[in-house]
Design an enzyme around this catalytic site. Sequence first.
Site, PDB file in Angstrom:
ATOM      1  N   GLY B  17       2.831  21.347  -1.215  1.00 62.33           N
ATOM      2  CA  GLY B  17       3.241  20.918  -2.549  1.00 62.33           C
ATOM      3  C   GLY B  17       2.917  21.949  -3.624  1.00 62.33           C
ATOM      4  N   LEU B  18       3.097  21.537  -4.877  1.00 68.48           N
ATOM      5  CA  LEU B  18       2.864  22.464  -5.998  1.00 68.48           C
ATOM      6  C   LEU B  18       1.392  22.488  -6.375  1.00 68.48           C
ATOM      7  CD1 LEU B  18       5.786  22.093  -8.566  1.00 68.48           C
ATOM      8  CD2 LEU B  18       5.487  23.726  -6.703  1.00 68.48           C
ATOM      9  N   HIS B  19       0.591  23.095  -5.523  1.00 70.13           N
ATOM     10  CA  HIS B  19      -0.838  23.239  -5.826  1.00 70.13           C
ATOM     11  C   HIS B  19      -1.016  24.483  -6.707  1.00 70.13           C
ATOM     12  CE1 HIS B  19      -1.311  26.399  -2.728  1.00 70.13           C
ATOM     13  NE2 HIS B  19      -0.360  25.729  -2.135  1.00 70.13           N
ATOM     14  N   ALA B  20      -2.245  24.941  -6.841  1.00 67.89           N
ATOM     15  CA  ALA B  20      -2.535  25.963  -7.840  1.00 67.89           C
ATOM     16  C   ALA B  20      -1.733  27.252  -7.660  1.00 67.89           C
ATOM     17  CB  ALA B  20      -4.046  26.262  -7.850  1.00 67.89           C
TER      18      ALA B  20
END
Lengths: 158, 97
Positions: B17-20
């Site tokens: 997913g859109l992690h850091a």
Amino acid sequence: MKFADFVSTPAIKAELSADDKEGVVKELVEALVGAGQIKADEREGIVAAIMKREELGSTGIGRGVAVPHTKHPSVDRLVGTVGVSSDGVDFNSLDGEKVQLFFLLISPPDRPGDHLRALENISRQLRDETFCRFLKQSKTAEDIQTLLEEADNNQFVS
Amino acid sequence: MNDITRSTTVTVQNPQGLHARPADLLARRASQFDAQIELIKNGESADGKSILQIMTLAAEMGTVLSIRATGHDAEQAVAALAELFESGFAENGRSHS
């Protein structure tokens, strides 16, 4: 997800003594060992994994905040802690600023969703400048705990 | 030059997913354009140039997002960001977060 769901209260560090990147990571991991959240013999592996992640790009995301993190098989749920450095530490941040607020996260390898929701919570709360400023000014772990509780109770987010 | 608005829909394809790190890559790429850029998930909008705002979307794999750009280079901006999503942020199958 709330701070209370992943921040280990006994591991909160209001006055980080380390003055460099690896030192801060070690200090926070050590605090989680002391709080019984991770096993002592895993600490070096966890520190190494977090530093390896930092090599891919600093988790110093700006505004004096960093979210050093890793996945690690030795935890079966997301664990984390908060540290504050009043002087700030050079963390190779994206905006070049020193970092004063640290949210360190260790998550089980198979739970990317929990990690995302913790990041969501941290980043959402940090959009509030009052919350950020109060955290940076915190002098005791109790102050930090109170601020996190207030944030969990939606006292900052508009 | 006249501002134009362009938008497209993308799906988060990387397992983490859109992690850091993807949020950082997105914000950096977006910042290379003059256009104002928004990422929208279920009506919630985040500034595409702000890593902090992108992370508040908590977009997991499979999440559908809209990219909307307004500015003279909106078309290029939307295309560049869509390409990042399509590439899975070059981390498909990686174990690192």
